[in-house]
Design a protein around this motif. Sequence first.
Motif, PDB file in Angstrom:
ATOM      1  N   ALA A   1       0.967  -1.060   0.021  1.00 10.62           N
ATOM      2  CA  ALA A   1      -0.177  -0.021   0.035  1.00 10.62           C
ATOM      3  C   ALA A   1       1.114   1.441   0.065  1.00 10.62           C
ATOM      4  CB  ALA A   1      -0.857   0.031   1.243  1.00 10.62           C
ATOM      5  N   ASN A   2       0.415   2.359  -0.431  1.00  9.50           N
ATOM      6  CA  ASN A   2       1.088   3.638  -0.526  1.00  9.50           C
ATOM      7  C   ASN A   2      -0.070   4.709   0.150  1.00  9.50           C
ATOM      8  OD1 ASN A   2       3.026   5.641  -0.906  1.00  9.50           O
ATOM      9  ND2 ASN A   2       2.152   6.101  -2.972  1.00  9.50           N
ATOM     10  N   GLY A   3       0.082   5.028   1.351  1.00 11.62           N
ATOM     11  CA  GLY A   3      -0.893   5.795   2.088  1.00 11.62           C
ATOM     12  C   GLY A   3      -2.280   5.156   2.120  1.00 11.62           C
ATOM     13  N   ASP A   4      -3.251   5.748   1.531  1.00 13.13           N
ATOM     14  CA  ASP A   4      -4.467   5.196   1.562  1.00 13.13           C
ATOM     15  C   ASP A   4      -4.774   4.179   0.286  1.00 13.13           C
ATOM     16  OD1 ASP A   4      -5.231   6.823   3.562  1.00 13.13           O
ATOM     17  OD2 ASP A   4      -5.876   8.374   2.649  1.00 13.13           O
ATOM     18  N   LEU A   5      -3.855   4.289  -0.601  1.00  9.86           N
ATOM     19  CA  LEU A   5      -4.042   3.338  -1.713  1.00  9.86           C
ATOM     20  C   LEU A   5      -3.541   1.854  -1.509  1.00  9.86           C
ATOM     21  CD1 LEU A   5      -2.726   5.681  -4.503  1.00  9.86           C
ATOM     22  CD2 LEU A   5      -5.258   5.105  -3.767  1.00  9.86           C
ATOM     23  N   CYS A   6      -4.347   0.932  -1.338  1.00  2.00           N
ATOM     24  CA  CYS A   6      -3.920  -0.572  -1.290  1.00  2.00           C
ATOM     25  C   CYS A   6      -4.133  -1.288  -2.660  1.00  2.00           C
ATOM     26  CB  CYS A   6      -4.738  -0.924  -0.100  1.00  2.00           C
ATOM     27  SG  CYS A   6      -4.756  -0.248   1.387  1.00  2.00           S
ATOM     28  N   ALA A   7      -3.251  -1.888  -2.731  1.00  2.00           N
ATOM     29  CA  ALA A   7      -3.103  -2.884  -3.908  1.00  2.00           C
ATOM     30  C   ALA A   7      -4.090  -4.075  -3.877  1.00  2.00           C
ATOM     31  CB  ALA A   7      -1.804  -3.462  -4.153  1.00  2.00           C
ATOM     32  N   CYS A   8      -4.847  -4.396  -5.081  1.00  2.00           N
ATOM     33  CA  CYS A   8      -5.809  -5.353  -4.847  1.00  2.00           C
ATOM     34  C   CYS A   8      -5.660  -6.515  -5.539  1.00  2.00           C
ATOM     35  CB  CYS A   8      -7.071  -4.726  -5.524  1.00  2.00           C
ATOM     36  SG  CYS A   8      -7.857  -3.126  -4.565  1.00  2.00           S
ATOM     37  N   HIS A   9      -4.602  -6.075  -6.456  1.00  2.00           N
ATOM     38  CA  HIS A   9      -4.153  -7.603  -6.939  1.00  2.00           C
ATOM     39  C   HIS A   9      -2.393  -7.475  -7.446  1.00  2.00           C
ATOM     40  CE1 HIS A   9      -4.150  -5.521 -11.007  1.00  2.00           C
ATOM     41  NE2 HIS A   9      -5.267  -5.173 -10.904  1.00  2.00           N
ATOM     42  N   PRO A  10      -1.921  -8.329  -7.824  1.00  2.63           N
ATOM     43  CA  PRO A  10      -0.496  -8.228  -7.977  1.00  2.63           C
ATOM     44  C   PRO A  10      -0.035  -7.230  -8.994  1.00  2.63           C
ATOM     45  CG  PRO A  10      -0.965 -10.583  -8.316  1.00  2.63           C
ATOM     46  CD  PRO A  10      -2.432  -9.903  -7.997  1.00  2.63           C
TER      47      PRO A  10
ATOM     48  N   VAL B   1       5.294  25.093  -0.199  1.00  3.46           N
ATOM     49  CA  VAL B   1       4.833  24.425  -1.459  1.00  3.46           C
ATOM     50  C   VAL B   1       4.932  22.944  -1.037  1.00  3.46           C
ATOM     51  CG1 VAL B   1       5.270  23.721  -3.802  1.00  3.46           C
ATOM     52  CG2 VAL B   1       5.755  25.945  -3.170  1.00  3.46           C
ATOM     53  N   MET B   2       3.613  22.221  -0.970  1.00  2.00           N
ATOM     54  CA  MET B   2       3.657  20.829  -0.428  1.00  2.00           C
ATOM     55  C   MET B   2       4.025  19.902  -1.600  1.00  2.00           C
ATOM     56  SD  MET B   2       0.204  20.950   1.995  1.00  2.00           S
ATOM     57  CE  MET B   2      -0.833  21.338   0.481  1.00  2.00           C
ATOM     58  N   VAL B   3       5.167  19.298  -1.358  1.00  2.00           N
ATOM     59  CA  VAL B   3       5.697  18.609  -2.562  1.00  2.00           C
ATOM     60  C   VAL B   3       5.685  17.058  -2.301  1.00  2.00           C
ATOM     61  CG1 VAL B   3       7.761  18.063  -4.025  1.00  2.00           C
ATOM     62  CG2 VAL B   3       7.390  20.288  -3.035  1.00  2.00           C
ATOM     63  N   GLY B   4       6.050  16.815  -1.145  1.00  2.00           N
ATOM     64  CA  GLY B   4       5.976  15.391  -0.667  1.00  2.00           C
ATOM     65  C   GLY B   4       4.693  15.117  -0.248  1.00  2.00           C
ATOM     66  N   MET B   5       4.242  13.802  -0.419  1.00  2.00           N
ATOM     67  CA  MET B   5       3.091  13.250  -0.055  1.00  2.00           C
ATOM     68  C   MET B   5       3.269  12.193   1.016  1.00  2.00           C
ATOM     69  SD  MET B   5       1.004  12.642  -3.737  1.00  2.00           S
ATOM     70  CE  MET B   5      -0.418  12.372  -2.748  1.00  2.00           C
ATOM     71  N   GLY B   6       2.541  12.263   1.949  1.00  3.60           N
ATOM     72  CA  GLY B   6       2.769  11.544   3.208  1.00  3.60           C
ATOM     73  C   GLY B   6       1.351  11.417   4.310  1.00  3.60           C
ATOM     74  N   THR B   7       1.465  11.805   5.164  1.00  7.21           N
ATOM     75  CA  THR B   7       0.276  12.005   6.159  1.00  7.21           C
ATOM     76  C   THR B   7      -0.845  12.607   5.599  1.00  7.21           C
ATOM     77  OG1 THR B   7       1.960  12.258   7.898  1.00  7.21           O
ATOM     78  CG2 THR B   7      -0.209  12.492   8.647  1.00  7.21           C
ATOM     79  N   PRO B   8      -2.057  11.789   5.361  1.00  9.72           N
ATOM     80  CA  PRO B   8      -3.279  12.356   4.534  1.00  9.72           C
ATOM     81  C   PRO B   8      -3.916  13.257   5.576  1.00  9.72           C
ATOM     82  CG  PRO B   8      -3.569  10.105   5.231  1.00  9.72           C
ATOM     83  CD  PRO B   8      -2.171  10.276   5.599  1.00  9.72           C
ATOM     84  N   ILE B   9      -3.881  13.332   6.606  1.00 11.31           N
ATOM     85  CA  ILE B   9      -4.785  14.170   7.626  1.00 11.31           C
ATOM     86  C   ILE B   9      -3.760  14.835   8.646  1.00 11.31           C
ATOM     87  CG2 ILE B   9      -6.723  14.497   9.318  1.00 11.31           C
ATOM     88  CD1 ILE B   9      -8.155  12.084   7.840  1.00 11.31           C
ATOM     89  N   GLN B  10      -3.598  16.090   8.650  1.00  9.04           N
ATOM     90  CA  GLN B  10      -2.565  16.761   9.479  1.00  9.04           C
ATOM     91  C   GLN B  10      -3.166  17.783  10.509  1.00  9.04           C
ATOM     92  OE1 GLN B  10       0.836  17.983   7.423  1.00  9.04           O
ATOM     93  NE2 GLN B  10       1.091  16.102   6.043  1.00  9.04           N
ATOM     94  N   THR B  11      -2.731  18.165  11.601  1.00  5.14           N
ATOM     95  CA  THR B  11      -3.349  19.238  12.433  1.00  5.14           C
ATOM     96  C   THR B  11      -2.144  20.350  12.230  1.00  5.14           C
ATOM     97  OG1 THR B  11      -4.345  17.529  14.068  1.00  5.14           O
ATOM     98  CG2 THR B  11      -3.565  19.876  14.904  1.00  5.14           C
ATOM     99  N   LEU B  12      -2.634  21.444  11.855  1.00  7.59           N
ATOM    100  CA  LEU B  12      -1.530  22.673  11.307  1.00  7.59           C
ATOM    101  C   LEU B  12      -1.928  23.774  12.244  1.00  7.59           C
ATOM    102  CD1 LEU B  12      -1.553  21.994   7.556  1.00  7.59           C
ATOM    103  CD2 LEU B  12       0.011  21.128   9.196  1.00  7.59           C
ATOM    104  N   PRO B  13      -0.566  24.327  12.520  1.00 11.57           N
ATOM    105  CA  PRO B  13      -0.906  25.805  13.088  1.00 11.57           C
ATOM    106  C   PRO B  13      -1.349  26.877  12.048  1.00 11.57           C
ATOM    107  CG  PRO B  13       1.238  25.360  12.840  1.00 11.57           C
ATOM    108  CD  PRO B  13       0.632  24.087  12.236  1.00 11.57           C
ATOM    109  N   LEU B  14      -2.458  26.618  11.435  1.00  9.72           N
ATOM    110  CA  LEU B  14      -3.182  27.581  10.144  1.00  9.72           C
ATOM    111  C   LEU B  14      -3.090  28.981  10.541  1.00  9.72           C
ATOM    112  CD1 LEU B  14      -5.860  25.572   8.462  1.00  9.72           C
ATOM    113  CD2 LEU B  14      -3.541  26.044   7.776  1.00  9.72           C
ATOM    114  N   SER B  15      -3.209  29.557  11.794  1.00 16.62           N
ATOM    115  CA  SER B  15      -3.064  30.828  12.229  1.00 16.62           C
ATOM    116  C   SER B  15      -1.823  31.523  11.677  1.00 16.62           C
ATOM    117  CB  SER B  15      -3.572  30.885  13.728  1.00 16.62           C
ATOM    118  OG  SER B  15      -2.319  30.280  14.338  1.00 16.62           O
ATOM    119  N   VAL B  16      -0.774  30.740  11.590  1.00 16.01           N
ATOM    120  CA  VAL B  16       0.498  31.017  11.110  1.00 16.01           C
ATOM    121  C   VAL B  16       0.280  31.698   9.798  1.00 16.01           C
ATOM    122  CG1 VAL B  16       2.998  30.650  10.774  1.00 16.01           C
ATOM    123  CG2 VAL B  16       1.983  29.824  12.614  1.00 16.01           C
ATOM    124  N   ALA B  17      -0.185  30.819   9.017  1.00 13.93           N
ATOM    125  CA  ALA B  17      -0.286  31.121   7.552  1.00 13.93           C
ATOM    126  C   ALA B  17      -1.502  32.329   7.352  1.00 13.93           C
ATOM    127  CB  ALA B  17      -0.948  29.938   6.866  1.00 13.93           C
TER     128      ALA B  17
END
Length: 427
Positions: A71-80, A334-350
């Motif tokens: 699997a890669n993140g939320d994507l799970c392989a269903c067959h070979p 710029v969000m380049v990397g894909m990893g943690t799908p749900i994040q808690t961020l200090p959006l007030s900074v932005a």
Amino acid sequence: MAPAATGEHAPIQTPYYSSKPSSIFASVLHGPRDLRLESKTIEDPRVGELQIAVKTTGICGSDVSYYTKFANGDLCACHPLSLGHESAGEVVAVGPQVSGFRIGDRVALEVGVACGQCAICRKGRYNLCKKLRFRSSAKSYPHYQGTLQEKINHPAVWCHNGRLPDHVSYDAAALLEPLSVAIHAMNRAQPAPGSTALVIGAGTVGLLTAAMARQSGCTSVTITDIDAGRVNYALSRGFATQGYVIPRDIHSAGVSGTSTPHTGAMTPSSVFSAASQFDGAKAIASRIFAVSQPEGEFTLDEDEDGHDVTFECTGKEVCMHTSLYATKPGGKVVMVGMGTPIQTLPLSVAHLREIDILGIFRYANTYATGIRLLGAQNKGVVGALPSLDDMVTHRFKGLDKAKGAFELASRTSDDDGNLVLKVVIEA
């Protein structure tokens, strides 16, 4: 949709037809770490397709994720699934209604195949096409098989041979794929000449993003990673101008990091206490900024702490926290990397600092630029990219060695303590 790739050969190549399907070997993943070498058949290329003998495939972080977890993140392989999407090879057969290619052409493969008909594709942002199929990804079903096969049939429109210089190796041509991610990130960020940039994560994509930031006119490019070897590599090869080694646990109190100026020397940083993950990220951001402003050098806007643009190349939540704190008011993350799908961020900074947060997903319309940049290498061109061949630290010969290649690609150093950066499997 990208225009059809064209090369120096104008005549239409007479399609090659065999009397029957041929047999090839493919590396096929059946489950976590269950990688098998299997015999498959391949048909002649259909209308609009080329048949490519795959010469080099680089192993990407997403490939490693599938290999270890199926699997890669939320994507799970269903067959070979055959893995691999960073590839280059040689044209061995030309399908009907294909022009601009001939047998023997060297090509780089763009493996995301969009529909070309939807509104998104017509706007040129085909990487966002809902019908896009991407080799070695489990997102589409049936899965679009990857390039770890002896030969594949691939749409000619997504094969790039336009002026691929002879001095560009198959390894370097395969790395056009991660280079495209970096080019796309720069197209989204559009840093002004003289900008300062921060790159978090010194893997292949992070290194190439740093290199592209310098190409785009950023005068100061700071790169960070938890691995000192990768930071030192980035500095010694000219990918970045400053570096900082991030503590492996920035949530802990009393941890220390090490800064790496452009000379490559390692010096200990001050110890800081972090009461929370946000405090830790804020402290790291402050330390990175201090490293990126060497004592005695002229600084414009001394009252503005932070970088003009930050490229987050890890996908880790804590690194996104650091990105926001490390970017100056009015800057961009710029969000380049894909990893943690749900994040808690200090959006007030932005919010309070008017920081633009930009996402990127793979790339679009980048391969021609990448080929031009590779063409400038080894030709004495001022400001040329660092060597992509040099980024390949380990090579495995043959698909039967794929398992060892994946195991090594999941590490940052080999058994001898040498840096593991880019692992490739060659034909």
